[in-house]
Scaffold this motif. Structure first.
Motif, PDB file in Angstrom:
ATOM      1  N   GLU A 169      -8.726  -1.164  -7.135  1.00  0.00           N
ATOM      2  CA  GLU A 169      -9.959  -1.324  -6.373  1.00  0.00           C
ATOM      3  C   GLU A 169     -10.114  -0.230  -5.315  1.00  0.00           C
ATOM      4  OE1 GLU A 169     -12.428  -3.640  -6.475  1.00  0.00           O
ATOM      5  OE2 GLU A 169     -11.658  -4.869  -8.114  1.00  0.00           O
ATOM      6  N   GLU A 170      -9.027   0.104  -4.625  1.00  0.00           N
ATOM      7  CA  GLU A 170      -9.117   1.092  -3.546  1.00  0.00           C
ATOM      8  C   GLU A 170      -9.151   2.520  -4.071  1.00  0.00           C
ATOM      9  OE1 GLU A 170      -5.619   0.466  -1.162  1.00  0.00           O
ATOM     10  OE2 GLU A 170      -4.385   1.825  -2.373  1.00  0.00           O
ATOM     11  N   GLY A 171      -8.779   2.710  -5.349  1.00  0.00           N
ATOM     12  CA  GLY A 171      -8.840   4.036  -5.949  1.00  0.00           C
ATOM     13  C   GLY A 171      -7.548   4.819  -5.967  1.00  0.00           C
ATOM     14  N   SER A 172      -6.427   4.202  -5.550  1.00  0.00           N
ATOM     15  CA  SER A 172      -5.148   4.915  -5.610  1.00  0.00           C
ATOM     16  C   SER A 172      -4.511   4.843  -6.998  1.00  0.00           C
ATOM     17  CB  SER A 172      -4.174   4.368  -4.560  1.00  0.00           C
ATOM     18  OG  SER A 172      -3.920   2.992  -4.768  1.00  0.00           O
ATOM     19  N   ILE A 173      -5.043   3.948  -7.850  1.00  0.00           N
ATOM     20  CA  ILE A 173      -4.675   3.895  -9.268  1.00  0.00           C
ATOM     21  C   ILE A 173      -5.962   3.952 -10.080  1.00  0.00           C
ATOM     22  CG2 ILE A 173      -3.721   2.490 -11.141  1.00  0.00           C
ATOM     23  CD1 ILE A 173      -1.681   1.384  -9.219  1.00  0.00           C
ATOM     24  N   ILE A 174      -6.009   4.849 -11.052  1.00  0.00           N
ATOM     25  CA  ILE A 174      -7.164   4.988 -11.934  1.00  0.00           C
ATOM     26  C   ILE A 174      -6.748   4.609 -13.352  1.00  0.00           C
ATOM     27  CG2 ILE A 174      -8.830   6.598 -12.935  1.00  0.00           C
ATOM     28  CD1 ILE A 174      -8.566   8.273 -10.383  1.00  0.00           C
TER      29      ILE A 174
ATOM     30  N   VAL B 151       4.020   5.415  -7.339  1.00  0.00           N
ATOM     31  CA  VAL B 151       3.304   6.671  -7.107  1.00  0.00           C
ATOM     32  C   VAL B 151       2.128   6.445  -6.166  1.00  0.00           C
ATOM     33  CG1 VAL B 151       1.947   8.508  -8.184  1.00  0.00           C
ATOM     34  CG2 VAL B 151       4.011   7.648  -9.321  1.00  0.00           C
ATOM     35  N   SER B 152       1.388   5.349  -6.361  1.00  0.00           N
ATOM     36  CA  SER B 152       0.235   5.080  -5.502  1.00  0.00           C
ATOM     37  C   SER B 152       0.657   4.770  -4.074  1.00  0.00           C
ATOM     38  CB  SER B 152      -0.588   3.916  -6.068  1.00  0.00           C
ATOM     39  OG  SER B 152       0.141   2.696  -6.024  1.00  0.00           O
ATOM     40  N   THR B 153       1.839   4.198  -3.898  1.00  0.00           N
ATOM     41  CA  THR B 153       2.360   3.948  -2.553  1.00  0.00           C
ATOM     42  C   THR B 153       2.648   5.255  -1.837  1.00  0.00           C
ATOM     43  OG1 THR B 153       3.349   1.829  -3.226  1.00  0.00           O
ATOM     44  CG2 THR B 153       4.234   2.867  -1.237  1.00  0.00           C
ATOM     45  N   VAL B 154       3.163   6.219  -2.563  1.00  0.00           N
ATOM     46  CA  VAL B 154       3.513   7.515  -1.975  1.00  0.00           C
ATOM     47  C   VAL B 154       2.263   8.358  -1.707  1.00  0.00           C
ATOM     48  CG1 VAL B 154       4.730   9.705  -2.370  1.00  0.00           C
ATOM     49  CG2 VAL B 154       5.785   7.540  -3.065  1.00  0.00           C
ATOM     50  N   ASN B 155       1.337   8.390  -2.656  1.00  0.00           N
ATOM     51  CA  ASN B 155       0.222   9.349  -2.596  1.00  0.00           C
ATOM     52  C   ASN B 155      -1.114   8.767  -2.151  1.00  0.00           C
ATOM     53  OD1 ASN B 155       1.861  11.475  -3.393  1.00  0.00           O
ATOM     54  ND2 ASN B 155       1.416  11.186  -5.571  1.00  0.00           N
ATOM     55  N   GLY B 156      -1.291   7.447  -2.261  1.00  0.00           N
ATOM     56  CA  GLY B 156      -2.535   6.842  -1.824  1.00  0.00           C
ATOM     57  C   GLY B 156      -3.749   7.349  -2.582  1.00  0.00           C
TER      58      GLY B 156
ATOM     59  N   PHE C  28      15.605   6.393  -5.202  1.00  0.00           N
ATOM     60  CA  PHE C  28      14.272   6.186  -4.643  1.00  0.00           C
ATOM     61  C   PHE C  28      13.776   7.416  -3.881  1.00  0.00           C
ATOM     62  CE2 PHE C  28      11.335   4.281  -1.441  1.00  0.00           C
ATOM     63  CZ  PHE C  28      10.391   3.813  -2.343  1.00  0.00           C
ATOM     64  N   LYS C  29      14.657   8.047  -3.142  1.00  0.00           N
ATOM     65  CA  LYS C  29      14.269   9.233  -2.367  1.00  0.00           C
ATOM     66  C   LYS C  29      13.882  10.380  -3.290  1.00  0.00           C
ATOM     67  CE  LYS C  29      15.870  12.403   1.256  1.00  0.00           C
ATOM     68  NZ  LYS C  29      16.994  12.764   2.165  1.00  0.00           N
ATOM     69  N   ALA C  30      14.680  10.610  -4.317  1.00  0.00           N
ATOM     70  CA  ALA C  30      14.395  11.701  -5.252  1.00  0.00           C
ATOM     71  C   ALA C  30      13.097  11.447  -6.010  1.00  0.00           C
ATOM     72  CB  ALA C  30      15.561  11.862  -6.232  1.00  0.00           C
ATOM     73  N   ALA C  31      12.855  10.180  -6.410  1.00  0.00           N
ATOM     74  CA  ALA C  31      11.625   9.848  -7.116  1.00  0.00           C
ATOM     75  C   ALA C  31      10.409  10.064  -6.222  1.00  0.00           C
ATOM     76  CB  ALA C  31      11.680   8.397  -7.599  1.00  0.00           C
ATOM     77  N   THR C  32      10.560   9.702  -4.962  1.00  0.00           N
ATOM     78  CA  THR C  32       9.456   9.894  -4.006  1.00  0.00           C
ATOM     79  C   THR C  32       9.119  11.371  -3.858  1.00  0.00           C
ATOM     80  OG1 THR C  32      10.033   7.882  -2.778  1.00  0.00           O
ATOM     81  CG2 THR C  32       8.718   9.544  -1.622  1.00  0.00           C
ATOM     82  N   GLU C  33      10.125  12.203  -3.697  1.00  0.00           N
ATOM     83  CA  GLU C  33       9.909  13.642  -3.543  1.00  0.00           C
ATOM     84  C   GLU C  33       9.333  14.256  -4.815  1.00  0.00           C
ATOM     85  OE1 GLU C  33      10.150  15.606  -0.859  1.00  0.00           O
ATOM     86  OE2 GLU C  33      10.456  13.728   0.234  1.00  0.00           O
ATOM     87  N   PHE C  34       9.709  13.702  -5.962  1.00  0.00           N
ATOM     88  CA  PHE C  34       9.253  14.245  -7.247  1.00  0.00           C
ATOM     89  C   PHE C  34       7.748  14.098  -7.411  1.00  0.00           C
ATOM     90  CE2 PHE C  34       8.522  13.623 -11.878  1.00  0.00           C
ATOM     91  CZ  PHE C  34       8.883  14.892 -12.310  1.00  0.00           C
ATOM     92  N   VAL C  35       7.171  12.985  -6.927  1.00  0.00           N
ATOM     93  CA  VAL C  35       5.743  12.730  -7.143  1.00  0.00           C
ATOM     94  C   VAL C  35       4.890  13.001  -5.905  1.00  0.00           C
ATOM     95  CG1 VAL C  35       6.273  10.977  -8.862  1.00  0.00           C
ATOM     96  CG2 VAL C  35       5.917  10.274  -6.488  1.00  0.00           C
ATOM     97  N   LYS C  36       5.513  13.239  -4.775  1.00  0.00           N
ATOM     98  CA  LYS C  36       4.777  13.351  -3.507  1.00  0.00           C
ATOM     99  C   LYS C  36       3.752  14.487  -3.544  1.00  0.00           C
ATOM    100  CE  LYS C  36       5.614  13.506   1.486  1.00  0.00           C
ATOM    101  NZ  LYS C  36       6.678  13.606   2.526  1.00  0.00           N
TER     102      LYS C  36
END
Length: 487
Positions: free
Chosen positions: A304-309, A191-196, A163-171
């Motif tokens: 709806e909030e725009g963190s996923i398109i 990804v949307s949780t990490v980057n908003g 989980f940590k490596a995946a988070t850093e990969f997309v951050k």
């Protein structure tokens, strides 16, 4: 001492095969490329949960522990369940971990193999390839990942990260996920949780699917619509007689009504129309093709909030800056592309064999479903069973029934029909898939007629296919793993 049985993989199907051939006195040896049991559950997306309700995803003789209260357990709970099953039935000692099987060979010439008349044959199976083969789309010259200045990986590679490596990969990166099945949705949520909304995750999809928020459309259990005998009276089934065929024709309007009911329930809970995500095919077609997936909680809130398109892209290609979608002039800039495009199951099975004859046999007609009798064995390929290829609503449930059937076959409790008869039966199942699954019919799937499929296995084994008490229960109560605890 019984004969040796080689089993490739210690995932759900492999553990079940090991357990049931052991029960018949055979000596299984399981080859597992990983260091533990559980198959894909050993390396999956951190936030992934089971997408089948727990009562339908359990071993018939090993229920979930009472401490697991969730209806949809997470990946750690599922993996623990698999490991507990292996320990309970003392299966681990039969598994060779960190062992990759490269190919399968028969101790006979191609000419001799073509003269085998029975599945038992005279050859000796030696193993099979156990590696997953990611499906990487083909691109025109100079329009593939090689021209892209960012990173391109498959969802399998993403799932292999912790989980940590995946988070850093997309951050803090622009991430594009290609696909719209379970892994694509889960990755997009992470990804949307990490980057908003600062760096929204783009999901490219080719076709809208009936991905479901839960299993209770309008509060009514989906199992009561699609997992009982009455629901299967509404469709034409492979090998049915005249009366069942007539009944299916007369009741076909009700099949359409069930499908519309579920579709309206999904659209009531998810803003599909607002975002242009209503599929063009029916829910019934989707369940027949096993093309359904569960939508992660609050997925459309992120849209709806725009963190996923969400972006429909029938075709796309790469350029230096990112992704170029058909009909668009300007490329979509991105840093990372994650291909959640599934696996090449047909190619994986073909690559099992060194024999060109068997390579041609296993794939069969490219315009038809994989030619497996009882969705398990090829009539002309002796001493080989494919347990986990054909899907159901609960793959554990489906695999367990196949493994029980196979163990009875190996023990000699029943004999197979001749090759011609098996091929004719395979043809009937192919016609069923073609009739109800539309463009997806090449996906081998028994989800919408799971009970009918189990009935065929039960009849072969000499079991009573009717598992309920009373006519009403037999017709209207859902069928699940616990209905097949004993013969």
């Amino acid at each position: 001492m019984g004969k040796d049985v080689a089993i490739i993989g210690a995932g759900t199907s492999g553990l079940l095969a090991c357990k049931y051939v052991l029960s018949k006195g055979f000596q299984p040896i399981v080859f597992e490329s990983r260091s533990g049991v559980g198959g894909l559950w050993t390396k999956t997306i951190e936030t992934t949960k089971l997408q089948t309700p727990k009562p339908f995803y359990q071993f018939s003789d090993f229920p979930w522990d009472s401490s697991v209260e969730e209806m949809f357990p997470d990946q750690h709970q599922v993996l623990d369940y698999m490991e507990s099953y292996a320990r309970h039935f003392d299966l681990v000692k039969h598994i060779k971990f960190n062992t990759v099987v490269r190919s399968l060979e028969y101790d006979a010439s191609d000419q001799d193999m073509q003269h085998w008349a029975l599945w038992g044959g005279d050859g000796e199976a030696c193993g099979s390839r156990g590696n997953d083969l990611p499906n990487i789309p083909d691109f025109p010259s100079k329009k593939g990942p090689d021209v892209f200045h960012g990173q391109v990986i498959h969802s399998k590679d993403y799932a292999a990260m912790d989980f940590k490596a995946a988070t850093e990969f997309v951050k803090a990166k622009q991430v594009t996920v290609v696909g719209f099945q379970k892994s694509a949705l889960d990755i997009a949520m992470e990804v949307s949780t990490v980057n908003g909304v600062e760096n929204p995750c783009t999901v490219l999809y080719r076709t809208e699917h009936w991905n479901i928020p839960d299993f209770t459309p309008w509060g009514f259990p989906l199992a009561n619509l699609y997992l009982n005998r009455f629901s299967e009276l509404l469709v034409h089934k492979p090998g049915e007689g005249f009366l069942l065929g007539l009944l299916a024709t007369l009741l076909s309007p009700m099949k359409l009504a069930f499908s519309k009911f579920v579709e309206s329930g999904i659209k009531h809970k998810l803003p599909l129309e607002k975002h242009g995500m209503v599929p063009k095919h029916s829910f019934h077609q989707g369940i027949n093709a096993c093309s359904l997936a569960s939508v992660p909680e609050k997925f459309y809130d992120r849209v709806e909030e725009g963190s996923i398109i969400l972006k429909k892209a029938p075709t796309f290609s790469f350029c230096k800056e990112g992704i170029l979608i058909e009909s668009e002039i300007n490329p979509r800039k991105t840093d990372v592309v994650i291909l959640a495009t599934g696996y090449k199951g047909d190619q994986k099975l073909k690559d099992i064999f060194t024999s060109p004859t068997f390579q041609d046999y296993i794939v069969g007609d490219p315009s038809a479903t994989l030619p497996l009798y009882r969705e398990c064995i090829h009539p002309k390929i002796p001493q080989l069973a494919v347990i986990g290829y054909s899907e159901g609503l609960s793959n554990l449930f489906t695999s367990e029934m196949r493994c029980r059937w196979l163990s009875e076959l190996l023990e000699g409790s029943f004999k197979l029909p001749n090759i011609k008869e098996m091929e004719e039966d395979v043809g009937k199942w192919n016609e069923y898939m073609k009739r109800y699954s539309g463009q997806y019919y090449r996906r081998s799937c028994v989800a919408a007629i799971q009970i009918w499929y189990n009935d065929q296995l039960c009849k072969d084994m000499g079991w009573n296919p009717k598992r309920k008490k009373g006519i009403f229960a037999e017709l209207f109560e859902p069928y699940g793993p616990m209905d097949y605890v004993s013969p």
